[in-house]
Design a protein around this motif. Structure first.
Motif, PDB file in Angstrom:
ATOM      1  N   ALA A  61       1.291  -0.934  -0.170  1.00  0.00           N
ATOM      2  CA  ALA A  61      -0.182  -0.080   0.250  1.00  0.00           C
ATOM      3  C   ALA A  61       0.394   1.205   0.259  1.00  0.00           C
ATOM      4  O   ALA A  61       2.352   1.268   0.221  1.00  0.00           O
ATOM      5  CB  ALA A  61      -0.733   0.397   1.534  1.00  0.00           C
ATOM      6  N   SER A  62       0.564   2.330  -0.016  1.00  0.00           N
ATOM      7  CA  SER A  62       0.761   3.916  -0.202  1.00  0.00           C
ATOM      8  C   SER A  62       0.225   4.834   0.154  1.00  0.00           C
ATOM      9  O   SER A  62      -1.101   4.714  -0.002  1.00  0.00           O
ATOM     10  CB  SER A  62       1.673   4.174  -2.266  1.00  0.00           C
ATOM     11  OG  SER A  62       2.777   3.325  -2.941  1.00  0.00           O
ATOM     12  N   SER A  63       0.619   5.764   0.994  1.00  0.00           N
ATOM     13  CA  SER A  63      -0.234   6.986   1.108  1.00  0.00           C
ATOM     14  C   SER A  63      -0.566   8.007  -0.138  1.00  0.00           C
ATOM     15  O   SER A  63      -1.685   8.228   0.258  1.00  0.00           O
ATOM     16  CB  SER A  63       0.644   7.863   2.061  1.00  0.00           C
ATOM     17  OG  SER A  63       1.703   8.796   1.605  1.00  0.00           O
ATOM     18  N   MET A 122      -6.174   1.240   7.468  1.00  0.00           N
ATOM     19  CA  MET A 122      -5.727   2.919   6.605  1.00  0.00           C
ATOM     20  C   MET A 122      -6.584   3.314   6.441  1.00  0.00           C
ATOM     21  O   MET A 122      -8.135   3.046   5.991  1.00  0.00           O
ATOM     22  CB  MET A 122      -5.395   2.217   5.506  1.00  0.00           C
ATOM     23  CG  MET A 122      -4.843   3.209   4.210  1.00  0.00           C
ATOM     24  SD  MET A 122      -3.170   3.136   2.727  1.00  0.00           S
ATOM     25  CE  MET A 122      -3.907   1.665   2.020  1.00  0.00           C
ATOM     26  N   TYR A 123      -6.485   4.613   6.838  1.00  0.00           N
ATOM     27  CA  TYR A 123      -8.281   5.429   6.618  1.00  0.00           C
ATOM     28  C   TYR A 123      -7.002   6.467   5.200  1.00  0.00           C
ATOM     29  O   TYR A 123      -6.730   7.296   5.036  1.00  0.00           O
ATOM     30  CB  TYR A 123      -8.168   6.431   7.575  1.00  0.00           C
ATOM     31  CG  TYR A 123      -7.802   5.035   9.144  1.00  0.00           C
ATOM     32  CD1 TYR A 123      -9.411   5.081   9.363  1.00  0.00           C
ATOM     33  CD2 TYR A 123      -7.145   5.187   9.531  1.00  0.00           C
ATOM     34  CE1 TYR A 123      -9.899   3.984  10.746  1.00  0.00           C
ATOM     35  CE2 TYR A 123      -8.038   4.111  11.179  1.00  0.00           C
ATOM     36  CZ  TYR A 123      -8.862   3.954  11.480  1.00  0.00           C
ATOM     37  OH  TYR A 123      -9.081   2.938  12.788  1.00  0.00           O
ATOM     38  N   GLN A 124      -8.402   7.454   4.552  1.00  0.00           N
ATOM     39  CA  GLN A 124      -7.769   8.455   3.862  1.00  0.00           C
ATOM     40  C   GLN A 124      -8.877   9.511   4.485  1.00  0.00           C
ATOM     41  O   GLN A 124      -9.440  10.081   5.598  1.00  0.00           O
ATOM     42  CB  GLN A 124      -9.504   7.851   2.467  1.00  0.00           C
ATOM     43  CG  GLN A 124      -9.229   9.077   1.547  1.00  0.00           C
ATOM     44  CD  GLN A 124     -10.256   8.741   0.620  1.00  0.00           C
ATOM     45  OE1 GLN A 124     -11.351   7.618   0.413  1.00  0.00           O
ATOM     46  NE2 GLN A 124     -10.925   9.960  -0.557  1.00  0.00           N
ATOM     47  N   THR A 131       1.417  12.029   3.997  1.00  0.00           N
ATOM     48  CA  THR A 131      -0.226  13.153   3.900  1.00  0.00           C
ATOM     49  C   THR A 131      -0.220  14.162   5.404  1.00  0.00           C
ATOM     50  O   THR A 131      -1.031  15.228   4.857  1.00  0.00           O
ATOM     51  CB  THR A 131      -0.907  11.814   4.306  1.00  0.00           C
ATOM     52  OG1 THR A 131      -1.005  11.546   3.247  1.00  0.00           O
ATOM     53  CG2 THR A 131      -2.832  12.139   5.012  1.00  0.00           C
ATOM     54  N   ILE A 132       0.717  13.437   5.894  1.00  0.00           N
ATOM     55  CA  ILE A 132       0.891  14.738   7.341  1.00  0.00           C
ATOM     56  C   ILE A 132       2.916  14.782   7.186  1.00  0.00           C
ATOM     57  O   ILE A 132       3.595  13.399   7.052  1.00  0.00           O
ATOM     58  CB  ILE A 132       0.784  14.012   8.278  1.00  0.00           C
ATOM     59  CG1 ILE A 132      -0.801  13.740   8.427  1.00  0.00           C
ATOM     60  CG2 ILE A 132       1.349  14.607   9.707  1.00  0.00           C
ATOM     61  CD1 ILE A 132      -1.155  13.943  10.138  1.00  0.00           C
ATOM     62  N   GLY A 133       3.708  15.369   7.274  1.00  0.00           N
ATOM     63  CA  GLY A 133       5.082  15.752   6.862  1.00  0.00           C
ATOM     64  C   GLY A 133       5.695  15.692   8.141  1.00  0.00           C
ATOM     65  O   GLY A 133       4.911  16.746   9.366  1.00  0.00           O
ATOM     66  N   VAL A 134       6.958  16.112   8.180  1.00  0.00           N
ATOM     67  CA  VAL A 134       7.339  16.295   9.971  1.00  0.00           C
ATOM     68  C   VAL A 134       8.413  17.661   9.406  1.00  0.00           C
ATOM     69  O   VAL A 134       8.694  17.627   8.931  1.00  0.00           O
ATOM     70  CB  VAL A 134       8.399  15.483  10.040  1.00  0.00           C
ATOM     71  CG1 VAL A 134       9.425  15.425  11.210  1.00  0.00           C
ATOM     72  CG2 VAL A 134       7.628  13.985  10.508  1.00  0.00           C
ATOM     73  N   ALA A 160      -6.867  13.778  -3.421  1.00  0.00           N
ATOM     74  CA  ALA A 160      -8.296  13.428  -2.340  1.00  0.00           C
ATOM     75  C   ALA A 160      -7.678  11.853  -1.709  1.00  0.00           C
ATOM     76  O   ALA A 160      -8.842  11.968  -1.322  1.00  0.00           O
ATOM     77  CB  ALA A 160      -8.781  13.438  -3.663  1.00  0.00           C
ATOM     78  N   GLY A 161      -6.550  10.892  -2.357  1.00  0.00           N
ATOM     79  CA  GLY A 161      -7.483   9.810  -1.423  1.00  0.00           C
ATOM     80  C   GLY A 161      -5.778   9.762  -0.679  1.00  0.00           C
ATOM     81  O   GLY A 161      -5.710   8.793   0.308  1.00  0.00           O
ATOM     82  N   SER A 162      -5.069  10.622  -0.386  1.00  0.00           N
ATOM     83  CA  SER A 162      -4.013  10.456   0.345  1.00  0.00           C
ATOM     84  C   SER A 162      -4.834  10.008   1.764  1.00  0.00           C
ATOM     85  O   SER A 162      -5.585  10.788   2.332  1.00  0.00           O
ATOM     86  CB  SER A 162      -3.608  12.105   0.841  1.00  0.00           C
ATOM     87  OG  SER A 162      -2.814  12.218  -0.339  1.00  0.00           O
ATOM     88  N   SER A 163      -3.815   9.109   2.035  1.00  0.00           N
ATOM     89  CA  SER A 163      -4.299   7.964   3.847  1.00  0.00           C
ATOM     90  C   SER A 163      -3.097   8.001   4.267  1.00  0.00           C
ATOM     91  O   SER A 163      -1.883   8.250   4.114  1.00  0.00           O
ATOM     92  CB  SER A 163      -4.252   6.757   3.468  1.00  0.00           C
ATOM     93  OG  SER A 163      -5.332   6.706   2.051  1.00  0.00           O
ATOM     94  N   VAL A 164      -3.189   7.218   6.168  1.00  0.00           N
ATOM     95  CA  VAL A 164      -2.873   7.502   6.854  1.00  0.00           C
ATOM     96  C   VAL A 164      -2.391   5.271   7.263  1.00  0.00           C
ATOM     97  O   VAL A 164      -4.082   5.350   6.793  1.00  0.00           O
ATOM     98  CB  VAL A 164      -2.424   7.932   8.055  1.00  0.00           C
ATOM     99  CG1 VAL A 164      -2.467   9.569   7.471  1.00  0.00           C
ATOM    100  CG2 VAL A 164      -3.752   7.811   8.818  1.00  0.00           C
ATOM    101  N   VAL A 165      -1.636   5.079   8.039  1.00  0.00           N
ATOM    102  CA  VAL A 165      -2.243   3.492   8.187  1.00  0.00           C
ATOM    103  C   VAL A 165      -1.475   3.878   9.603  1.00  0.00           C
ATOM    104  O   VAL A 165      -0.836   4.177  10.130  1.00  0.00           O
ATOM    105  CB  VAL A 165      -1.228   2.819   7.902  1.00  0.00           C
ATOM    106  CG1 VAL A 165      -0.590   1.233   8.582  1.00  0.00           C
ATOM    107  CG2 VAL A 165      -1.452   3.006   6.184  1.00  0.00           C
TER     108      VAL A 165
END
Length: 271
Positions: A113-115, A167-169, A197-200, A175-180
């Motif tokens: 999977a990918s974000s 995994m959550y959209q 999706t969220i950067g540091v 539009a489909g950016s997600s996190v696990v």
């Protein structure tokens, strides 16, 4: 036929006699095509140049998977090990036999999977080497699939990748950016895998989200608020992106940083 990889983003494209004219991923406003023009490479050429895949443990049951030397945008993929199987998250744009052997030693790959589209790398090649493991792609990003394959599974909203691993959209960057979310990570304190999706932040103590990181295109407040609404109900002590990590207090850091972002784009912060 040859699998061509974009030299700029390191995303694989379909088997073909000739490479595509342009990488649609890189011609989008979130990415870039070099001044020298579109360039393509193959796995064989990368191997000849000495590329390899390094797999290193970064915490219990979580491994960094990256190409060396730097390839494309240089993301770090992650292998998450669980009793129900392993997740390969955002694999690099190169694959070799040594990496496959090491992944087998670590329990193989049950899911890929990918974000978001920028970080899909050589997902299909890895899938094919592990019994055509499903490759999860957010339905909202279907148009960005560069190498269609029967292994691709479209999803939306949320999906359980492995028992206990969701995994959550979130949207935002794409539009489909997600996190696990890995609740069992960090000894039960929880870990979030976010890609871009969220950067540091460069200070390694803040977080951010953008439409384009390289071209400095911000997101509107409502997009940031949707990300917050998605991730704040989750418990996570650590957060891993494709390029950095928040090792402790990650949930509080994300909330503070993204609420600060919203205040700035709404003009609520003092000069």
């Amino acid at each position: 036929m040859t699998i061509f990889t974009c030299a700029t983003c390191a995303i694989e494209h379909p088997d073909s006699a000739q490479p595509p004219e342009v990488c649609e991923i890189c011609s989008d406003e979130r990415q870039w095509i070099p001044l020298s023009g579109q360039q393509w490479i193959t796995r064989e050429q990368l191997a000849e140049r000495g590329y390899r895949v390094l797999i290193e443990e970064i915490e219990t049951d979580l491994y960094a998977v990256r190409a060396e030397p730097k390839l494309g945008i240089g993301q770090r993929g992650l292998l998450l090990r669980t009793e129900g199987g392993n997740l390969l998250f955002e694999p690099p744009g190169f694959i070799d036999d040594a990496a496959i052997a090491r992944l087998h030693e670590l329990g193989g790959v049950a899911v890929v999977a990918s974000s978001h589209p920028h970080l899909t790398g050589s997902s299909i090649q890895y899938s094919h080497r592990f019994n055509h493991a499903p490759v999860y792609v957010a339905r909202a990003d279907e148009q960005w699939i560069r190498r269609p394959d029967a292994a691709i599974k479209l999803w939306e909203g949320d999906v359980e990748l492995l028992p206990g691993v969701m995994m959550y959209q979130c949207g935002g960057h794409f539009a489909g950016s997600s996190v696990v979310h890995w609740p069992a990570g960090r000894g039960g304190a929880g870990v979030l895998l976010t890609g871009d999706t969220i950067g540091v932040g460069g200070d390694r103590k803040s977080a951010h989200a953008m439409r384009s990181y390289v071209n400095n295109i911000p997101l509107p407040a409502e997009a940031i608020e949707r990300i917050l609404d998605t991730v704040l109900p989750l418990e996570f002590e650590a957060l891993y992106t494709a390029f950095g990590v928040l090792s402790e207090g990650a949930r509080a850091t994300v909330e503070f940083s993204l609420r600060r972002y919203v205040a700035w784009v709404k003009g609520e912060m003092p000069e």
